[in-house]
Design a protein around this motif. Structure first.
Motif, PDB file in Angstrom:
ATOM      1  N   ASN A  72       3.692   5.736  -5.635  1.00 26.56           N
ATOM      2  CA  ASN A  72       3.468   5.808  -7.085  1.00 26.56           C
ATOM      3  C   ASN A  72       2.381   6.819  -7.430  1.00 26.56           C
ATOM      4  N   ALA A  73       1.308   6.850  -6.623  1.00 26.07           N
ATOM      5  CA  ALA A  73       0.231   7.805  -6.881  1.00 26.07           C
ATOM      6  C   ALA A  73       0.730   9.232  -6.699  1.00 26.07           C
ATOM      7  N   ARG A  74       1.555   9.488  -5.694  1.00 29.72           N
ATOM      8  CA  ARG A  74       2.097  10.842  -5.486  1.00 29.72           C
ATOM      9  C   ARG A  74       3.011  11.240  -6.640  1.00 29.72           C
ATOM     10  N   PHE A 132       0.837  -1.203   0.000  1.00 29.79           N
ATOM     11  CA  PHE A 132       0.000   0.000   0.000  1.00 29.79           C
ATOM     12  C   PHE A 132       0.872   1.254   0.000  1.00 29.79           C
ATOM     13  N   ARG A 142       2.027   1.816  -3.419  1.00 29.06           N
ATOM     14  CA  ARG A 142       0.985   2.424  -4.250  1.00 29.06           C
ATOM     15  C   ARG A 142       0.824   3.909  -3.944  1.00 29.06           C
ATOM     16  N   VAL A 143       0.945   4.291  -2.677  1.00 25.73           N
ATOM     17  CA  VAL A 143       0.840   5.707  -2.306  1.00 25.73           C
ATOM     18  C   VAL A 143       1.978   6.496  -2.945  1.00 25.73           C
ATOM     19  N   THR A 160      -6.357   9.505  -5.962  1.00 23.49           N
ATOM     20  CA  THR A 160      -6.970   8.299  -5.403  1.00 23.49           C
ATOM     21  C   THR A 160      -5.983   7.130  -5.474  1.00 23.49           C
ATOM     22  N   ILE A 161      -6.161   6.244  -4.519  1.00 24.44           N
ATOM     23  CA  ILE A 161      -5.295   5.072  -4.434  1.00 24.44           C
ATOM     24  C   ILE A 161      -6.176   3.827  -4.372  1.00 24.44           C
ATOM     25  N   SER A 162      -5.888   2.876  -5.215  1.00 22.23           N
ATOM     26  CA  SER A 162      -6.669   1.632  -5.224  1.00 22.23           C
ATOM     27  C   SER A 162      -6.213   0.726  -4.084  1.00 22.23           C
ATOM     28  N   THR A 163      -7.189   0.164  -3.362  1.00 21.39           N
ATOM     29  CA  THR A 163      -6.865  -0.774  -2.283  1.00 21.39           C
ATOM     30  C   THR A 163      -7.280  -2.197  -2.639  1.00 21.39           C
ATOM     31  N   GLU A 199      -1.673  11.560  -8.796  1.00 23.40           N
ATOM     32  CA  GLU A 199      -3.048  11.061  -8.657  1.00 23.40           C
ATOM     33  C   GLU A 199      -3.567  11.357  -7.260  1.00 23.40           C
TER      34      GLU A 199
END
Length: 112
Positions: free
Chosen positions: A96-98, A90, A93-94, A104-107, A102
């Protein structure tokens, strides 16, 4: 009076068997009861062997307790490592999103 004594005895026996079933001591309890009642003369003639049989039965019960405890500890350790891996994924993913800007983050697929 006799009915009360028999009823109380059966009630105590029922509680004993319930506790024995919960602690897996049913076979040693049945063995002990049979040695004290049905096979009492054999028990008196072979007391050492009968006691050793009882100790083996109790030892097997203790081994089953240890095996169950080991499974419980192993399951706890495995769940903790899976949770730690999910948290790390997770966090990945955070990050990568930053980096991608982005919001939103997919869980999906993180936890069971």
């Amino acid at each position: 009076m006799m009915f009360l004594v028999i009823g109380t005895g059966l009630g105590v026996l029922a509680i004993l068997f319930r506790l024995a079933a919960l602690t897996r001591l049913t076979l040693p309890l049945l063995y002990t009861l049979s040695m004290l009642t049905v096979f009492h003369s054999w028990y008196q003639a072979n007391a050492t062997m009968a006691d050793n049989i009882l100790f083996v039965l109790v030892g097997l019960v203790i081994l089953s307790w240890l095996f169950s405890l080991g499974k419980c500890v192993w399951s706890f350790i495995r769940e903790q490592s899976e949770d730690r891996a999910a948290v790390e994924y997770f966090a990945y993913r955070v990050r990568n999103a930053r980096e991608n800007g982005e919001d939103t983050i997919s869980t999906e697929g993180l936890w069971r």
